[in-house]
Design a protein around this motif. Sequence first.
Motif, PDB file in Angstrom:
ATOM      1  N   ILE A   1      36.270  -9.891  17.899  1.00 56.36           N
ATOM      2  CA  ILE A   1      37.564  -9.702  18.568  1.00 56.36           C
ATOM      3  C   ILE A   1      38.012  -8.267  18.334  1.00 56.36           C
ATOM      4  O   ILE A   1      37.989  -7.777  17.199  1.00 56.36           O
ATOM      5  N   ILE A   2      38.433  -7.612  19.403  1.00 58.22           N
ATOM      6  CA  ILE A   2      38.876  -6.221  19.338  1.00 58.22           C
ATOM      7  C   ILE A   2      40.326  -6.140  19.795  1.00 58.22           C
ATOM      8  O   ILE A   2      40.662  -6.589  20.895  1.00 58.22           O
ATOM      9  N   ARG A   3      41.176  -5.574  18.945  1.00 54.14           N
ATOM     10  CA  ARG A   3      42.546  -5.252  19.350  1.00 54.14           C
ATOM     11  C   ARG A   3      42.798  -3.789  19.004  1.00 54.14           C
ATOM     12  O   ARG A   3      42.748  -3.391  17.849  1.00 54.14           O
ATOM     13  N   GLY A   4      43.070  -2.988  20.028  1.00 51.31           N
ATOM     14  CA  GLY A   4      43.290  -1.557  19.863  1.00 51.31           C
ATOM     15  C   GLY A   4      42.014  -0.788  20.133  1.00 51.31           C
ATOM     16  O   GLY A   4      40.957  -1.114  19.590  1.00 51.31           O
ATOM     17  N   GLY A   5      42.086   0.230  20.996  1.00 50.81           N
ATOM     18  CA  GLY A   5      40.918   1.021  21.319  1.00 50.81           C
ATOM     19  C   GLY A   5      40.161   0.468  22.506  1.00 50.81           C
ATOM     20  O   GLY A   5      40.693  -0.310  23.308  1.00 50.81           O
TER      21      GLY A   5
ATOM     22  N   LEU B   1      33.194 -16.761  15.442  1.00 50.36           N
ATOM     23  CA  LEU B   1      33.884 -15.525  15.089  1.00 50.36           C
ATOM     24  C   LEU B   1      33.405 -14.978  13.742  1.00 50.36           C
ATOM     25  O   LEU B   1      33.385 -15.693  12.740  1.00 50.36           O
ATOM     26  N   THR B   2      33.035 -13.717  13.730  1.00 51.62           N
ATOM     27  CA  THR B   2      32.611 -13.064  12.487  1.00 51.62           C
ATOM     28  C   THR B   2      33.388 -11.797  12.179  1.00 51.62           C
ATOM     29  O   THR B   2      33.420 -11.364  11.026  1.00 51.62           O
ATOM     30  N   THR B   3      34.021 -11.185  13.205  1.00 52.81           N
ATOM     31  CA  THR B   3      34.624  -9.862  13.010  1.00 52.81           C
ATOM     32  C   THR B   3      35.894  -9.705  13.827  1.00 52.81           C
ATOM     33  O   THR B   3      35.933 -10.110  14.998  1.00 52.81           O
ATOM     34  N   ILE B   4      36.920  -9.096  13.231  1.00 49.30           N
ATOM     35  CA  ILE B   4      38.094  -8.606  13.949  1.00 49.30           C
ATOM     36  C   ILE B   4      38.137  -7.105  13.722  1.00 49.30           C
ATOM     37  O   ILE B   4      38.140  -6.639  12.579  1.00 49.30           O
ATOM     38  N   THR B   5      38.149  -6.342  14.805  1.00 46.19           N
ATOM     39  CA  THR B   5      38.080  -4.894  14.666  1.00 46.19           C
ATOM     40  C   THR B   5      38.979  -4.219  15.704  1.00 46.19           C
ATOM     41  O   THR B   5      39.755  -4.870  16.389  1.00 46.19           O
TER      42      THR B   5
END
Length: 414
Positions: A103-107, A152-156
């Motif tokens: 999951i990506i929030r920002g950028g 889900l493994t990553t929030i970046t």
Amino acid sequence: MSRTSPHRHLDTPELSRRGLLKTAGGLTAALAVGGSATVLTGSTADAAPATFTHPGMLHNAGDINRAKVRVAAGNDPWLSGWRRLTANGRSQSTWTPRATATIIRGGDGQNYPQLYNDIHAAYQNALRWHVGGTRDNADCAVRILNAWSSTLTTITGNADRFLAAGLYGWQFANAAELMRGYAGFDLGRFQNMMRNVFYPLNNQFLTQHNGACITNYWANWDLCNVASVLAIGILCDDGAKYDQAVNYFKNGAGNGAIRKAVPFLHPDNLAQWQESGRDQGHTVMGMGQMGAICEMAWNQGEDLYGYDGNRFMRAAQYVAKYNLGETVPFTKYTWGTGVNCDYREHTVISDASRGQVRPVWAMLDSHYRRRRNLSVPYLQRIAQSVYPEGGGGDYGSTSGGYDQLGFGTLMYAK
């Protein structure tokens, strides 16, 4: 402008919520008497409960049973709140999860809306199962929860990744708490996801603040991460995480600690919120974030609602009064920003987004006016103005409409 002290303590004795529960014979007994008995002590309890109560986050067994009985009987306002829930597309048992590993929030490459949409669908289907008894909704909620915990493994992203970990951490944990014990729900795997994906970012933000000056980040950044740590602690029966969150609320270094989030006390039982000079959308968001922390702690025996002489109540009254179109006092607020704490100030309250509707008020009005029998006229009026409260999907398509889980009319009316 008012020049009241930012750290003046009231002489009002605080309610020991855990003492109340022990005196009343536990959570069930306290709920049975409507939480009206009081035990006054000099301070609130600091330690996590020896045994966590489940369900025990935004909703306890009494909340759920009351909504179930009242809706079945066709009584308002619960029935109106129920109809608001069932009309929401995310509450439909046909919802299909879109779980992804990152999951990506920002950028670049942001995809976080698919996470918050699925969280709200899981929560809303879980509510429909508890209140309406429809197994299809329960099965849908479990499909969503299991899909994400297996994927889900990553929030970046940029700094906004900390907002994602905070906001969606406490919300996801609440959805899972409602499905605890349901056949087919892999609670252990979900707990591992919360510990290994969400909590490290929550903890990193609260301890390091992304390398910035301690006052750089607004109160909501701290609050959503505190809420996530608290919710993960409850979900995982982890007393250390629970204590970390409660202790940060009381004495944390950043703007989410209660005396920094509410820096100035004003006459007439009002208190200024830290983001009031910024805009009202984020200010009202703060009511929801701090409210979630207080409600989750309350259901585990900790009275943060009343901490420091009902400091949060005074801020909620202040924010409600201003957003109802009335005037409030304002003390100049100063802070440092960036890495070097460059000087900034607010000299007037902001009218940006004034009157914006968010589903945060029913829970606060219910606690202070119904549980505690306190006079909170502005909370009462603003809660009535947004009746019946909806949830994610009812307040616009942008992320701000998903910062609270909502449906307070259904779950908190008394």
